[in-house]
Design a protein around this motif. Structure first.
Motif, PDB file in Angstrom:
ATOM      1  N   SER A   1      -3.357 -15.832   2.308  1.00 36.17           N
ATOM      2  CA  SER A   1      -4.001 -16.083   0.583  1.00 36.17           C
ATOM      3  C   SER A   1      -3.433 -15.047  -0.141  1.00 36.17           C
ATOM      4  O   SER A   1      -3.296 -15.023  -1.254  1.00 36.17           O
ATOM      5  N   GLY A   2      -3.533 -13.815   0.412  1.00 38.90           N
ATOM      6  CA  GLY A   2      -3.346 -12.552  -0.436  1.00 38.90           C
ATOM      7  C   GLY A   2      -4.233 -12.347  -1.476  1.00 38.90           C
ATOM      8  O   GLY A   2      -4.329 -11.669  -2.488  1.00 38.90           O
TER       9      GLY A   2
ATOM     10  N   SER B   1      -6.360 -21.709  10.174  1.00 42.44           N
ATOM     11  CA  SER B   1      -4.704 -21.175   9.888  1.00 42.44           C
ATOM     12  C   SER B   1      -3.843 -21.590  10.799  1.00 42.44           C
ATOM     13  O   SER B   1      -4.342 -21.330  11.993  1.00 42.44           O
TER      14      SER B   1
ATOM     15  N   GLN C   1       3.557 -15.773  10.120  1.00 40.22           N
ATOM     16  CA  GLN C   1       3.153 -14.344  10.195  1.00 40.22           C
ATOM     17  C   GLN C   1       3.899 -13.612  11.421  1.00 40.22           C
ATOM     18  O   GLN C   1       4.456 -12.748  11.422  1.00 40.22           O
TER      19      GLN C   1
ATOM     20  N   LYS D   1      -9.411 -20.060  16.880  1.00 37.70           N
ATOM     21  CA  LYS D   1      -9.128 -21.699  16.460  1.00 37.70           C
ATOM     22  C   LYS D   1     -10.606 -22.708  16.795  1.00 37.70           C
ATOM     23  O   LYS D   1     -10.866 -23.536  16.105  1.00 37.70           O
TER      24      LYS D   1
ATOM     25  N   GLU E   1     -13.883 -21.929  14.990  1.00 36.24           N
ATOM     26  CA  GLU E   1     -14.298 -22.204  13.775  1.00 36.24           C
ATOM     27  C   GLU E   1     -14.117 -24.002  13.648  1.00 36.24           C
ATOM     28  O   GLU E   1     -14.903 -24.171  12.517  1.00 36.24           O
TER      29      GLU E   1
ATOM     30  N   VAL F   1     -11.172 -15.454   1.493  1.00 32.09           N
ATOM     31  CA  VAL F   1     -12.682 -14.879   1.552  1.00 32.09           C
ATOM     32  C   VAL F   1     -12.508 -13.798   0.522  1.00 32.09           C
ATOM     33  O   VAL F   1     -12.029 -12.581   0.849  1.00 32.09           O
TER      34      VAL F   1
HETATM   35  C1  AGP Z   1      -8.085 -18.534  10.266  1.00 36.77           C
HETATM   36  O1  AGP Z   1      -8.009 -19.817  10.893  1.00 36.77           O
HETATM   37  C2  AGP Z   1      -9.247 -18.161   9.365  1.00 36.77           C
HETATM   38  N1  AGP Z   1      -9.817 -19.447   8.708  1.00 36.77           N
HETATM   39  C3  AGP Z   1      -9.441 -16.623   8.892  1.00 36.77           C
HETATM   40  O2  AGP Z   1      -9.760 -15.882   9.862  1.00 36.77           O
HETATM   41  C4  AGP Z   1      -8.393 -16.100   8.142  1.00 36.77           C
HETATM   42  O3  AGP Z   1      -7.177 -16.011   8.923  1.00 36.77           O
HETATM   43  C5  AGP Z   1      -8.860 -14.831   7.317  1.00 36.77           C
HETATM   44  O4  AGP Z   1     -10.008 -15.164   6.713  1.00 36.77           O
HETATM   45  C6  AGP Z   1      -7.559 -13.904   6.818  1.00 36.77           C
HETATM   46  O5  AGP Z   1      -7.210 -14.907   5.677  1.00 36.77           O
HETATM   47  P1  AGP Z   1      -6.025 -14.190   4.760  1.00 36.77           P
HETATM   48  O6  AGP Z   1      -5.004 -14.501   5.684  1.00 36.77           O
HETATM   49  O7  AGP Z   1      -5.956 -15.246   3.692  1.00 36.77           O
HETATM   50  O8  AGP Z   1      -6.121 -12.909   4.352  1.00 36.77           O
END
Ligand code: AGP
Length: 610
Positions: free
Chosen positions: A351-352, A402, A409, A487, A490, A607
């Protein structure tokens, strides 16, 4: 995390707001609300409810809301106060004229609230957000913009804000510090939103509001200025991905669609980054000389991105000989890390906007390190704060779990490792070329795995009743085990642990009995025989074994109850291949258990708070 949408224009605001808000459901939320200024009498109207946006739509059907062409709405992911109607946004001041929506955390809210209460402000919610409405009220005379400026000058923490006021039935005020907020430019209509998908159907012209910036939106104009009131000429970006990219396109879930997009993601990466047998890392903004001088690499990331970073450590160290440490961002930022000018920090984030990773980057930069981001979202905060960026260009990832962002990545980390390897000469150019050739074949191998997904679905269904899973791997597939477990937990809520298989005898073997399932990641490699020993020990204790093994390995059937095959490739690239069966196992188990795969409980896609 919380989602914000605001609309000012000529159309009916509520349907637009609710449709846009639905596009932010992937961010994770537990309640929602909408507030408008009525066309007929200029009064403020609010509807809020716990649960899904559908509940809000039902509420509006039963308790209609007046016609309006301006409004703000919100999905709340609870931080302060339980998820209920009262704590849902928008929040109001004592007069009920001012409405605000907020994403972020106000760290000094308790002292602000106590002081406001002493000055006779009446609070109706347990949220940190409500203090902002009362602070604006206190500073408000006739100038809403100034009142918002004065209010936010008192705030500590992070916020993206949308504010409307009954006295200004044509204006939205927006502001941001540390939480994402964009402005969408339309024809006789303008928008604010937490993320692009919310407003993509209406406009592709976007301004990314920066930290410390505010905006005033009317249907005709958008003005951006700093918190000090200085005018800013913002860059207007044109979004390149299509509306279809944020739709399910016939798949049952976004997660399944995104799993299937992985061949294309890696194919595109090969086409844009591999030319004439060389890796091209445009965007890294570091000269070869600077990369050569790097004494250590520190990778910072959270969750799945952290697991990608762990794979990165194995391949960068093997191919380039540069020492790599990998830190969970939230730990890095508080542990006084050893970082200096010769350290290269690689921050990985889909997300960055992950608050901890952003804080880790700031910490590293303050110590003189160069920072490059591996990121999927163009123009995100991480990209803006890093010295260079390697975009993964995986396209929007909507499923909370993800998938394609993870393999993208990994792909980018392999390319970075190969680039560093060419500068350092630790391994032969022949070995590098072999890896590059095998990397180019990955999209085709992904397709082969996806073709066999029915077999995986059957195995997943047969094992979906287990109340506990272990995932074991060794060497470069130890991180794969961590990712497989993440995975599964979650999206299915089944307790799952990932372990380095060598650690089994040091504790986790105590868990093994006929009620546990163990996923063993066992592609052909130098640690294969050790994995077989682990499997025998598990079998001896009646654990159920699902093995992920290399195509053609018939012998493994005597050790495992179920086998999922992946094609043969260079061992260093196997984390890419095993990722797909791990994703599919988690997906089919979750579907079989009736879980909400794309929006698992309690989770947020990005987050944005600590
Ligand atoms: C992945 O399945 C998760 N939902 C979570 O761990 C995610 O990879 C983590 O919050 C980091 O997010 P980001 O790549 O947007 O920084």
């Amino acid at each position: 995390m919380c989602g914000i949408v605001g609309y000012v224009g000529e159309k009916q605001a509520v349907p637009i707001l609710l449709e846009s808000l639905k596009k932010l459901e992937y961010r994770g939320y537990d309640s929602s609300g909408v507030g408008v200024i009525a066309l007929e009498n200029g009064k403020v109207h609010l509807r809020k409810t716990q649960g899904k946006i559908q509940n809000l739509q039902d509420l509006i059907k039963s308790h209609s809301i007046p016609r309006s062409s301006i409004g703000i709405c919100h999905t709340r992911w609870a931080t302060h106060g339980v998820p209920n109607r009262v704590n849902a946004h928008p929040h109001t001041d004592c007069t009920g004229k001012i409405l605000i929506v907020h994403n972020g955390i106000i760290e000094n809210y308790a002292e602000l609230k106590a002081a406001l209460q002493k000055r006779n402000h009446k609070f109706t919610s347990d949220t940190d957000t409500e203090v902002i409405a009362h602070l604006i009220e206190e500073s408000y005379d006739t100038n809403l913009e100034l009142a918002v400026q004065k209010a936010i000058a008192q705030l500590k923490g992070t916020f993206a804000l949308g504010v409307i006021c009954a006295d200004y039935p044509d204006t939205i005020i927006a502001a941001r510090v540390g939480s994402p907020l964009i402005i969408g430019l339309g024809h006789k209509e303008n928008f604010i939103a937490s993320d692009v998908p919310a407003i993509l159907e209406a406009t592709k012209k976007i301004i990314y509001l920066k930290d410390g910036q505010m905006a005033r939106l009317t249907k005709e104009a958008v003005k951006v200025f700093t918190f000090a009131g200085e005018k800013v000429s913002p860059k207007v970006n044109t979004i390149t991905f299509s509306v279809e990219a944020v739709q399910k396109q016939g798949y049952a879930h976004f997660m399944l669609k995104e799993i299937h997009e992985q061949p294309d993601v890696i194919e595109q990466m090969c086409q844009s980054r591999l030319k004439d047998g060389h890796v091209h890392l445009d965007g890294i903004r570091l000269k070869d000389k600077q990369l050569k001088a790097v004494s250590q690499i520190v990778i910072v990331a959270c969750g799945t991105a952290y697991h990608a970073g762990l794979v990165g450590k194995y391949c960068i160290e093997h191919l380039s000989g540069i020492r790599v440490s990998v830190d969970v961002s939230s730990e890095f930022r508080y542990r006084d890390p050893i970082v200096d000018k010769r350290t290269l920090v690689v921050a990985i984030s889909q997300s960055g906007e992950t608050a901890d990773t952003l804080a880790a980057v700031r910490e590293a930069k303050s110590k003189g390190a160069k920072v490059i981001a591996i990121c999927n979202v163009v123009g995100s905060s991480l990209v803006r704060e890093s010295d260079g960026v390697l975009y993964t260009h995986a396209g929007p990832e909507i499923g909370v779990a993800s998938t394609k962002a993870y393999t993208a990545q990994l792909g980018m980390l392999y390319l970075l490792a190969l680039k560093l390897s060419a500068l350092k000469d630790k391994v032969s150019s022949r070995e590098r070329q072999d890896i590059i050739q095998d990397f180019r074949r990955i999209p085709r191998l992904f397709e082969m795995i996806l073709k066999a997904k029915k077999t995986i679905a059957v195995i997943a269904k047969k094992n979906s009743h287990f109340g506990c899973f272990l995932f074991l791997g060794r060497n470069i597939n130890y991180p794969s085990a961590l990712e497989g477990a993440l995975k599964l937990k979650e999206i299915s809520y089944i307790p799952a642990e990932g372990y380095a298989a060598g650690e089994m005898k040091h504790g986790p073997i105590a868990l093994i009995d006929e009620y546990r399932a163990v996923v063993c990641i066992t592609p052909q490699s130098e640690t294969y025989d050790k994995m077989i020993s682990n499997m025998q020990e598990i079998r001896a204790r009646k654990g159920k074994i699902i093995a992920i093994a290399t195509e053609g390995n018939e012998a493994i059937k005597q050790h495992a109850h179920h086998v999922v095959y992946v094609p043969q490739t260079n061992n260093i690239l196997t984390p890419l291949l095993v990722a797909l069966p791990l994703q599919l196992i988690a997906y089919y188990i979750a579907v079989h258990r009736g879980c909400d795969v794309d929006q698992p409980r309690n989770l947020a896609k990005s987050v944005t708070v600590e």
